[in-house]
Motif scaffolding. Structure first.
Motif, PDB file in Angstrom:
ATOM      1  N   HIS A 103       7.350 -44.098   9.315  1.00 43.90           N
ATOM      2  CA  HIS A 103       6.737 -45.221   9.027  1.00 43.90           C
ATOM      3  C   HIS A 103       6.765 -46.282  10.172  1.00 43.90           C
ATOM      4  O   HIS A 103       5.857 -47.322  10.015  1.00 43.90           O
ATOM      5  CB  HIS A 103       7.305 -45.953   7.934  1.00 43.90           C
ATOM      6  CG  HIS A 103       8.766 -46.494   7.893  1.00 43.90           C
ATOM      7  ND1 HIS A 103       9.259 -47.352   7.228  1.00 43.90           N
ATOM      8  CD2 HIS A 103       9.701 -46.369   8.799  1.00 43.90           C
ATOM      9  CE1 HIS A 103      10.517 -47.712   7.569  1.00 43.90           C
ATOM     10  NE2 HIS A 103      10.781 -47.271   8.615  1.00 43.90           N
ATOM     11  N   ASP A 139      12.916 -48.632   2.860  1.00 48.70           N
ATOM     12  CA  ASP A 139      13.789 -48.474   3.961  1.00 48.70           C
ATOM     13  C   ASP A 139      14.276 -49.738   4.565  1.00 48.70           C
ATOM     14  O   ASP A 139      13.594 -50.674   4.425  1.00 48.70           O
ATOM     15  CB  ASP A 139      12.980 -47.647   4.880  1.00 48.70           C
ATOM     16  CG  ASP A 139      13.939 -47.333   6.371  1.00 48.70           C
ATOM     17  OD1 ASP A 139      14.219 -46.120   6.582  1.00 48.70           O
ATOM     18  OD2 ASP A 139      14.100 -48.178   7.218  1.00 48.70           O
ATOM     19  N   GLY A 140      15.483 -49.619   5.113  1.00 45.41           N
ATOM     20  CA  GLY A 140      16.049 -51.136   5.653  1.00 45.41           C
ATOM     21  C   GLY A 140      15.353 -51.680   6.567  1.00 45.41           C
ATOM     22  O   GLY A 140      15.582 -52.790   7.005  1.00 45.41           O
ATOM     23  N   HIS A 141      14.345 -50.824   7.149  1.00 47.50           N
ATOM     24  CA  HIS A 141      13.529 -51.517   8.434  1.00 47.50           C
ATOM     25  C   HIS A 141      12.224 -51.549   8.121  1.00 47.50           C
ATOM     26  O   HIS A 141      11.541 -50.938   7.086  1.00 47.50           O
ATOM     27  CB  HIS A 141      13.510 -50.629   9.751  1.00 47.50           C
ATOM     28  CG  HIS A 141      14.662 -50.252  10.267  1.00 47.50           C
ATOM     29  ND1 HIS A 141      15.424 -49.158   9.988  1.00 47.50           N
ATOM     30  CD2 HIS A 141      15.574 -50.937  11.259  1.00 47.50           C
ATOM     31  CE1 HIS A 141      16.531 -49.127  10.520  1.00 47.50           C
ATOM     32  NE2 HIS A 141      16.516 -50.077  11.425  1.00 47.50           N
ATOM     33  N   ASP A 225      18.740 -46.238   5.197  1.00 47.19           N
ATOM     34  CA  ASP A 225      19.361 -47.057   6.209  1.00 47.19           C
ATOM     35  C   ASP A 225      20.011 -48.514   5.693  1.00 47.19           C
ATOM     36  O   ASP A 225      20.876 -49.109   6.514  1.00 47.19           O
ATOM     37  CB  ASP A 225      18.889 -47.051   7.640  1.00 47.19           C
ATOM     38  CG  ASP A 225      17.522 -47.219   7.423  1.00 47.19           C
ATOM     39  OD1 ASP A 225      16.831 -48.053   6.398  1.00 47.19           O
ATOM     40  OD2 ASP A 225      16.835 -46.880   8.588  1.00 47.19           O
ATOM     41  N   GLY A 262      14.283 -43.227   7.043  1.00 45.78           N
ATOM     42  CA  GLY A 262      15.468 -43.350   7.649  1.00 45.78           C
ATOM     43  C   GLY A 262      16.604 -43.296   6.824  1.00 45.78           C
ATOM     44  O   GLY A 262      16.597 -42.708   5.569  1.00 45.78           O
ATOM     45  N   TYR A 264      20.843 -42.789   8.410  1.00 48.15           N
ATOM     46  CA  TYR A 264      21.433 -42.395   9.676  1.00 48.15           C
ATOM     47  C   TYR A 264      22.905 -42.014   9.570  1.00 48.15           C
ATOM     48  O   TYR A 264      23.627 -41.477  10.601  1.00 48.15           O
ATOM     49  CB  TYR A 264      21.177 -43.029  10.949  1.00 48.15           C
ATOM     50  CG  TYR A 264      19.711 -43.241  11.149  1.00 48.15           C
ATOM     51  CD1 TYR A 264      18.751 -42.159  11.512  1.00 48.15           C
ATOM     52  CD2 TYR A 264      19.095 -44.474  10.502  1.00 48.15           C
ATOM     53  CE1 TYR A 264      17.500 -42.136  11.324  1.00 48.15           C
ATOM     54  CE2 TYR A 264      17.624 -44.591  10.751  1.00 48.15           C
ATOM     55  CZ  TYR A 264      17.058 -43.375  10.872  1.00 48.15           C
ATOM     56  OH  TYR A 264      15.413 -43.674  10.941  1.00 48.15           O
TER      57      TYR A 264
HETATM   58 ZN   LIG Z   1      14.973 -47.476   8.832  1.00 48.78          ZN
END
Ligand SMILES: [Zn+2]
Length: 319
Positions: A103, A139-141, A225, A262, A264
């Protein structure tokens, strides 16, 4: 419909050395293995020929593709099959458990561990076939690549919940798309430290936009994430929230597929993927972590952001 994991172990051949986006994320996760078709022919649905050539050449010699993204000789095959797994997921309503993620990749560049934008390629193919596509990115981003690819379009709505501020920058509530795409980008910016309560509040609060958009298909950029054990972000989310998000998507939408972004911390990632699938497939979520609560201060901050988001979207949607 049951969401099935689609896992091709070729994704482990994308070797990155001592890097958070490494094969350990998925090695030994125990998903049934299959061989998916490579999707070289579909890359240019989203990417420029120049970008495709640069990635191919970088993979052949190995090394850094950009400041964050490492490639090796196995990376090309992994990357084109990550796209292939995502296209297969779109056809079957499955979950492509794959890497490299996608992404952050834009039309003409790699970024943030991403070579090709898996979800954008699948969404573009569906949009070209006349479908209205909702991309839900938890996703956290921020998925800045996906967001940029579709920011001027009204047939693909990009809906993202993520930590803000954080890598890659941007993703504030005022960014709602441009031109014909104005109102078709929805950013839900979580303050650092947010727990399951705010994560789920953010999703539920903006769900009316997704409903009103009435997508033919929902493409999920499923990144994990936001988990509290993750080394790259400062969120405090657990498997509880991922289970609830899976359940909510299955309850709200007819045609849903997902692709991995993500996550990790390998053990937390693998637990989180299973929690999401269990939630989606109607499981009771027996072994979930205890839900986390956020402080009053974070609630206040997030409420202000949601109010502001509501104002920004008011010309287009009612929350
Ligand atoms: Zn991420």
């Amino acid at each position: 419909m049951r969401m099935r994991p689609i896992y091709d172990p070729v994704c482990l051949e994308h070797e990155t050395g001592a890097h958070p986006e490494c094969a350990r994320r998925l090695a030994g996760a125990g998903f049934d293995e299959e061989r998916v078709a490579p999707a070289e022919d579909s890359l240019e649905l989203v990417h420029t020929g120049g970008h495709v050539d640069r990635v191919r050449e970088a993979c052949a010699r190995g090394g850094m593709l950009d400041a964050d993204t490492v490639v090796s000789t196995g990376s090309w095959e992994a990357a084109v099959r990550a796209v292939g797994a995502t296209l297969q997921a779109a056809e079957e309503g499955g979950f492509a458990i794959t890497r490299p993620p996608g992404h952050h990749a834009a039309a003409d560049r790699s970024a943030g561990f991403c070579l090709f934008n898996n979800v954008a390629i699948a969404a573009r193919r569906l949009a070209n076939a006349g479908k209205k596509v909702l991309i839900f990115d938890f996703d956290g981003h921020l998925g800045d690549g996906t967001s940029a690819i579709f920011e001027e379009e009204d047939q693909v709505l990009y809906w993202s919940i993520h930590q803000h501020p954080a890598y890659p920058g941007g993703g504030g509530e005022t960014e709602i798309g441009r031109g014909r795409g104005e109102g078709f980008t929805v950013n839900v910016p979580l303050p650092p430290g947010s727990g399951d309560d705010l994560f789920l509040q953010g999703v539920r609060h903006t769900l009316p936009v997704a409903r009103a958009f009435a997508p033919d298909v929902v493409a999920v950029s499923a990144g994990f994430d936001a988990h509290r054990a993750d080394p790259l972000l400062d969120l405090n989310v657990t498997t509880h929230a991922f289970h609830r998000v899976g359940r909510l998507l299955a309850g709200e939408f007819e045609n849903v597929f997902a692709t991995l972004e993500g996550g990790y911390e390998p053990a937390a990632l693998q637990r989180s993927i299973r929690a999401f699938l269990d939630g989606f497939n109607g499981g009771a979520g027996e072994a979930l972590e205890k839900a986390t609560d956020s402080s009053f201060k974070l609630h206040d901050e997030f409420d202000m952001r949601l109010c502001h988001l509501e104002e920004c979207l008011a010309p287009h949607w009612r929350l």
